[in-house]
Write an enzyme that holds these catalytic residues in place. Sequence first.
Site, mmCIF file in Angstrom:
data_model
loop_
_atom_site.group_PDB
_atom_site.id
_atom_site.type_symbol
_atom_site.label_atom_id
_atom_site.label_comp_id
_atom_site.label_asym_id
_atom_site.label_seq_id
_atom_site.Cartn_x
_atom_site.Cartn_y
_atom_site.Cartn_z
ATOM 1 N N ASP A 95 0.837 -1.193 0.000
ATOM 2 C CA ASP A 95 0.000 0.000 0.000
ATOM 3 C C ASP A 95 0.874 1.247 0.000
ATOM 4 O OD1 ASP A 95 -2.365 1.465 0.067
ATOM 5 O OD2 ASP A 95 -2.523 1.406 2.250
ATOM 6 N N ASN B 173 -10.339 -2.867 -6.265
ATOM 7 C CA ASN B 173 -9.582 -2.021 -7.203
ATOM 8 C C ASN B 173 -10.196 -2.094 -8.582
ATOM 9 O OD1 ASN B 173 -6.312 -2.895 -5.811
ATOM 10 N ND2 ASN B 173 -7.709 -1.245 -5.252
#
Length: 304
Positions: A44, A92
């Site tokens: 991340d 996503n």
Amino acid sequence: MRETSPSRVYQRSDRAHELTPAERAIYDTLDPSRIPQHVAIIMDGNGRWAGKRALKRFLGHQQGAESVQYVVETASRIDLPWLTLYAFSLENNLRRPKNEVSFLMKLLKAYLVSNVNRMNDNNIRMAYIGRTRELPCEVQETMQWAAEQTAKNTGTTLTLALNYGSRSEIVDSARTLVHSMLAEAAKRGISLEDLLAAEGVDDAIKTRIDEPQLNANLYTAHMPDPDLVIRTSGEQRISNFLLWQIAYAEIFVTERLWPDFRGLHLLEAIADYQQRERRFGGLGETSDEDLSDVLPTEAELARG
């Protein structure tokens, strides 16, 4: 929880000399018998890394792809058996702008094509988990090609979680079990209701849907559960990643953004992991607490 393979021999890696001096300094402090079997990483911070530098997001993703190779090569040099990277989530795919998703797919293809030789040089085998059949056909073809090119390698297995969501994985496992029951009923030439009724509905369901069978139909059925989960960027959440499998994993969170994460930081996380005492719901080995004085006697229980 899957058991660790009893055949593993614990010894210093014969590739430790390939580590950087800083990596080797940490590696030499580690207990070879306590190197985790499986490390999973939530990568991340690519966007924030770019934003801090007033760069386009895609440059953060490109730098993140470079970090992948640094970390994977260090993992292979310390003989880490399994490394799973959360590369592209189902969310996503559904929620990011289409142009960003398209770029990520191109970046994935480019990463696989350009790094297969390095994977082979480092004895790394490629694998994938997730609803990968929903990815673009050309991406699936490249993924399959990379897996075939590295299939004979015997070192670290690098698994990319692509179009992956843990809740969806559990749903897919349950659906597989239902389809198995339907197939069984069809093979016997009876309805599913009759199949269940013949054995008693509750008993029939209990024998066909339980933890071991759900586990056996997860995408990760061939892998040991993660021992250590690393999350970069300082976020304190799991983000729908391997929810079933990490029930007893140790979690290490670092403020470092993924594009700045290197093999050195993987080793730091493993060093931290080795300082912890894993209990799996029980008491630790060092616990010597005597409870005899606080537990009621049989006579006291009878009077109560």
